[in-house]
Design an enzyme around this catalytic site. Structure first.
Site, PDB file in Angstrom:
ATOM      1  N   ARG A  78      50.412  -5.779  61.594  1.00 20.76           N
ATOM      2  CA  ARG A  78      49.146  -4.932  62.077  1.00 20.76           C
ATOM      3  C   ARG A  78      48.262  -5.184  60.368  1.00 20.76           C
ATOM      4  O   ARG A  78      48.751  -4.629  59.645  1.00 20.76           O
ATOM      5  CB  ARG A  78      49.324  -3.235  62.133  1.00 20.76           C
ATOM      6  N   ASP A 111      53.088  -3.910  77.029  1.00 28.98           N
ATOM      7  CA  ASP A 111      52.607  -2.785  77.894  1.00 28.98           C
ATOM      8  C   ASP A 111      51.851  -3.172  78.786  1.00 28.98           C
ATOM      9  O   ASP A 111      51.308  -2.144  79.733  1.00 28.98           O
ATOM     10  CB  ASP A 111      51.946  -1.954  77.394  1.00 28.98           C
ATOM     11  N   GLU A 138      57.480   5.600  76.407  1.00 30.17           N
ATOM     12  CA  GLU A 138      57.493   6.658  75.356  1.00 30.17           C
ATOM     13  C   GLU A 138      55.699   7.312  75.188  1.00 30.17           C
ATOM     14  O   GLU A 138      55.637   9.014  74.428  1.00 30.17           O
ATOM     15  CB  GLU A 138      57.044   5.886  73.799  1.00 30.17           C
ATOM     16  N   MET A 194      64.263  -3.204  72.061  1.00 32.10           N
ATOM     17  CA  MET A 194      65.674  -4.207  72.484  1.00 32.10           C
ATOM     18  C   MET A 194      64.764  -4.916  73.902  1.00 32.10           C
ATOM     19  O   MET A 194      64.959  -6.533  74.485  1.00 32.10           O
ATOM     20  CB  MET A 194      67.047  -3.497  73.577  1.00 32.10           C
TER      21      MET A 194
HETATM   22  N1  LIG Z   1      38.891  -2.987  66.045  1.00 31.06           N
HETATM   23  C1  LIG Z   1      39.863  -4.197  66.025  1.00 31.06           C
HETATM   24  N2  LIG Z   1      38.707  -5.210  65.424  1.00 31.06           N
HETATM   25  C2  LIG Z   1      39.362  -6.030  64.187  1.00 31.06           C
HETATM   26  N3  LIG Z   1      40.127  -6.255  64.191  1.00 31.06           N
HETATM   27  C3  LIG Z   1      41.238  -5.299  64.988  1.00 31.06           C
HETATM   28  C4  LIG Z   1      41.159  -4.113  65.675  1.00 31.06           C
HETATM   29  N4  LIG Z   1      41.748  -3.971  66.145  1.00 31.06           N
HETATM   30  C5  LIG Z   1      42.710  -4.414  65.553  1.00 31.06           C
HETATM   31  N5  LIG Z   1      42.490  -5.576  65.037  1.00 31.06           N
HETATM   32  C6  LIG Z   1      43.677  -6.018  64.158  1.00 31.06           C
HETATM   33  O1  LIG Z   1      44.392  -6.627  65.663  1.00 31.06           O
HETATM   34  C7  LIG Z   1      45.630  -7.102  64.825  1.00 31.06           C
HETATM   35  C8  LIG Z   1      46.284  -6.080  66.192  1.00 31.06           C
HETATM   36  O2  LIG Z   1      45.664  -4.985  66.316  1.00 31.06           O
HETATM   37  P1  LIG Z   1      47.289  -4.031  67.089  1.00 31.06           P
HETATM   38  O3  LIG Z   1      46.603  -3.302  67.542  1.00 31.06           O
HETATM   39  O4  LIG Z   1      48.599  -4.097  65.708  1.00 31.06           O
HETATM   40  O5  LIG Z   1      48.203  -4.846  68.055  1.00 31.06           O
HETATM   41  P2  LIG Z   1      47.641  -5.513  69.710  1.00 31.06           P
HETATM   42  O6  LIG Z   1      46.608  -6.681  69.015  1.00 31.06           O
HETATM   43  O7  LIG Z   1      49.242  -6.246  69.780  1.00 31.06           O
HETATM   44  O8  LIG Z   1      47.120  -4.631  69.982  1.00 31.06           O
HETATM   45  C9  LIG Z   1      46.159  -6.045  63.432  1.00 31.06           C
HETATM   46  O9  LIG Z   1      45.929  -7.457  62.764  1.00 31.06           O
HETATM   47  C10 LIG Z   1      44.738  -5.324  63.564  1.00 31.06           C
HETATM   48  O10 LIG Z   1      43.756  -5.795  61.320  1.00 31.06           O
HETATM   49  O1  LIG Z   2      56.730  -0.143  66.004  1.00 33.25           O
HETATM   50  P1  LIG Z   2      55.418  -1.457  66.812  1.00 33.25           P
HETATM   51  O2  LIG Z   2      56.077  -2.588  65.834  1.00 33.25           O
HETATM   52  O3  LIG Z   2      54.078  -0.663  66.010  1.00 33.25           O
HETATM   53  O4  LIG Z   2      55.244  -1.651  68.259  1.00 33.25           O
HETATM   54  C1  LIG Z   2      55.362  -0.046  69.317  1.00 33.25           C
HETATM   55  C2  LIG Z   2      54.288   0.038  69.696  1.00 33.25           C
HETATM   56  O5  LIG Z   2      54.036  -1.351  70.120  1.00 33.25           O
HETATM   57  C3  LIG Z   2      53.565  -1.111  71.608  1.00 33.25           C
HETATM   58  O6  LIG Z   2      54.873  -2.257  71.886  1.00 33.25           O
HETATM   59  C4  LIG Z   2      52.364  -2.424  72.043  1.00 33.25           C
HETATM   60  O7  LIG Z   2      52.479  -2.870  71.055  1.00 33.25           O
HETATM   61  P2  LIG Z   2      50.886  -3.905  71.339  1.00 33.25           P
HETATM   62  O8  LIG Z   2      49.865  -2.932  70.841  1.00 33.25           O
HETATM   63  O9  LIG Z   2      50.821  -4.690  69.982  1.00 33.25           O
HETATM   64  O10 LIG Z   2      50.638  -4.128  72.683  1.00 33.25           O
HETATM   65  C5  LIG Z   2      54.076  -0.222  72.208  1.00 33.25           C
HETATM   66  O11 LIG Z   2      54.312   0.169  73.170  1.00 33.25           O
HETATM   67  C6  LIG Z   2      54.984   0.834  71.436  1.00 33.25           C
HETATM   68  O12 LIG Z   2      54.523   2.034  70.730  1.00 33.25           O
END
Ligand SMILES: Nc1ncnc2c1ncn2[C@@H]1O[C@H](COP(=O)(O)OP(=O)(O)O)[C@@H](O)[C@H]1O
Ligand SMILES: O=P(O)(O)OC[C@H]1O[C@](O)(COP(=O)(O)O)[C@@H](O)[C@@H]1O
Ligand SMILES: [Mg+2]
Length: 542
Positions: free
Chosen positions: A227, A283, A382, A440
């Site tokens: 992240r 999710d 959660e 899990m």
């Molecule tokens: N608004 C945004 N603009 C650019 N990159 C973003 C933005 N939001 C999240 N990211 C990048 O996308 C990646 C994953 O975002 P994250 O919120 O952790 O998971 P997911 O993509 O599963 O929602 C991270 O490396 C984060 O820095």
């Molecule tokens: O502990 P981590 O790896 O940050 O992930 C927890 C969170 O990631 C999620 O699975 C959602 O993740 P994404 O944003 O990658 O879809 C949530 O349900 C949960 O709160």
């Protein structure tokens, strides 16, 4: 709720099921709907993206035999037939050469009758219509095109995985590598390790079909993930330095926002790089697409935890089983896991506020089930009840590296409160069993149907990139795979619609309280959410 004409005529509602009043296509043309259904989804607005003339020209130029095409300019120009198209490399590199698609000669497609997708094929966003309703929003159908804009020898593709895990990521990686090789003869695919920051801080991996051959049997991501760490400039510098011209980005809403930023930077620099997003989230909170990959696998895996909690609860007097499942802002896993199980007495999700005390509250219902049935089983997401937990724990709001709010443990909080209430207030002995299978359910390999789904996603992404599309996300819309503009999937979040039929089905199945004393209240609350979302979008878009 009233929207002024000036707002409605310059902005368009993307989702017909969440349109309170108006639906606008071209500025100045207004379709009024009597439908006043309100959805709990946040509604957002965006500038009209109707296929305007340049897009029409390109679409028609792409036709194999324009004279035989079923479409006509009028058809695409109709105010009520809207195609939300994805960008193409030729939008900013108009002189890019194209080549006949080598797929026709591939072993796989040699005998396929219709190898290529008709360039005018689109997928309807809404398939429930009335006789006189407008034809609505459509997306370009995914699949192989007659012409490609890369030769196999010139392709240097990369794959990156970002955000949280979900079942099937490795299958998508595998199928992108195998799809590029087996369908298009592409040999040069590299893996970016550890998410976005891996572009500029880690070595790459060479991904051959041999390297990825059995990775789909493992959970997690072969490439690792992270992240945070999205630095658009550094990432695109690195893409240029490494000579990468196809970027496959697997991730959730945050990742897709990052992919949009990369695409925009690529366009600004005018370099030949196709950016393809493959939506991933446990999710199931990504808008527009039917369902995210790995979701079914996770729901299935959740059954094991729910069944264990049920066995424990029913084997003791006054047994209370509580299972906490993932779902930060969207309760889909909890809702579907509950509907798929049938032993669950109550499902709590972030979208539906609940309360503990008094008539219609959770304590009353738990006591009722204990009296009627001897045990009670609760599944909670959660993200449910976070406001209570925060109040009680006087916690401050922490965020993860991507800026997502870190959640407090509502499972432990609820367990403690139910125990305290029955022991101290009701003077009853209960046997509490709390199961938290959080990770899990997502750290496992995908099941067979998710594997098939992942294969389709990967192959569609490969076809799209080879055909020169860019800045797109691929995904199923009403079961047909489509290329969707990235912004379209990031502007709203998919949440459980409290006023929709699915949640009603769950309430009918569990017979739990709806925690809503006045249904007018919820409508007004949802209505207010809708208005707030519209205001925010107007502010953001000006
Ligand atoms: N608004 C945004 N603009 C650019 N990159 C973003 C933005 N939001 C999240 N990211 C990048 O996308 C990646 C994953 O975002 P994250 O919120 O952790 O998971 P997911 O993509 O599963 O929602 C991270 O490396 C984060 O820095
Ligand atoms: O502990 P981590 O790896 O940050 O992930 C927890 C969170 O990631 C999620 O699975 C959602 O993740 P994404 O944003 O990658 O879809 C949530 O349900 C949960 O709160
Ligand atoms: Mg996310």
């Amino acid at each position: 709720m009233e929207l002024s004409l000036s707002i409605a005529s310059s902005l368009r509602f993307p989702q017909t099921d969440s349109i309170p009043l108006h639906y606008c296509s071209l500025p100045g043309s207004l379709h009024a709907f009597s439908n006043s259904n309100l959805a709990s989804k946040s509604v957002s607005l965006r500038r009209p993206l109707i296929w305007r003339q340049p897009r029409l020209v390109r679409l028609r130029a792409e036709s194999v035999t324009p004279t035989e095409s079923n479409g006509s300019v009028d058809k695409y120009g109709d105010d009520d037939f809207i195609v939300e198209d994805v960008p193409h490399l030729t939008d900013f590199l108009p002189d890019l050469p194209s080549y006949p698609n080598p797929l026709k000669r591939s072993q796989a497609y040699a005998i396929v009758k219709e190898t290529f997708v008709n360039p005018e094929d689109v997928v309807a966003k809404d398939i429930i219509v009335q006789k006189d309703s407008p034809r609505g929003v459509h997306f370009r159908r995914a699949g192989p095109r007659e012409k490609v804009f890369f030769t196999p020898e010139e392709v240097r593709a990369c794959i990156v995985t970002c955000g949280g895990l979900c079942p099937g990521i490795n299958t998508v990686i595998r199928e992108i590598v195998c799809g590029l090789k087996n369908m298009y003869g592409v040999d040069d695919v590299i893996g970016i390790q550890g998410g976005y920051r891996g572009f500029y801080s880690k070595n790459t991996l060479n991904l051959t079909t041999k390297v990825v051959t059995d990775i789909h049997k493992r959970g997690g991501t072969f490439l690792q993930t992270s992240r945070g760490g999205h630095d658009t400039k550094k990432i695109v510098d690195n893409i240029q330095d490494r000579g990468i011209n196809q970027v496959y980005i697997i991730g959730g809403d945050g990742t897709q926002k990052g992919a949009a930023a990369i695409y925009k930077e690529v366009e600004k620099r005018g370099i030949k790089v196709a950016v393809a997003g493959i939506p991933k989230t446990i999710d199931n909170d990504i808008a527009v697409i039917d369902k995210s990959f790995g979701f079914d696998t996770a729901v299935e895996e959740a059954q094991r935890a729910i069944n264990a909690a049920h066995v424990e609860a029913e084997s003791m007097e006054n047994g209370v089983g509580i299972v906490k499942l993932m779902g930060r802002y969207s309760g889909f896993i909890a809702m579907l896991a509950t509907l798929g199980n049938r032993d669950v007495d109550c499902c709590l999700i972030p979208e539906s506020p609940f309360f503990l005390e008094g008539p219609g509250g959770l304590y009353e219902y738990v006591e009722q089930r204990l009296k009627e049935n001897g045990h009670v089983l609760i599944v909670l997401a959660e993200g449910a009840g976070q406001e209570y937990v925060a109040q009680n724990m006087q916690a401050f709001q922490e965020k993860d590296a991507s800026g997502n709010r870190l959640l407090l443990d509502v499972g432990l909080w609820l367990t403690q409160h139910i125990k305290d209430h029955f022991t101290n207030v009701r003077k009853m002995t209960i046997n509490m069993k709390y199961i938290d299978p959080t990770y899990m359910i997502r750290a496992i390999p995908s099941n067979a149907s998710d594997n098939i789904y992942c294969t389709l996603l990967a192959q569609s992404a490969v076809h799209g990139a080879m055909a020169g599309f860019t800045g797109f996300t691929v995904g199923p819309v009403n079961s047909r795979h489509a290329y969707i503009p990235i912004d379209r999937v990031t502007e709203t979040t998919n949440t459980v619609n409290l006023t929709g039929r699915m949640w009603a089905r769950l309430l009918a199945s569990t017979n739990q309280p709806s925690f809503i004393q006045d249904s007018q209240d919820v409508r007004e609350r949802v209505d207010k959410q809708t208005i707030d979302a519209i205001h925010n979008m107007i502010i953001n878009s000006t």
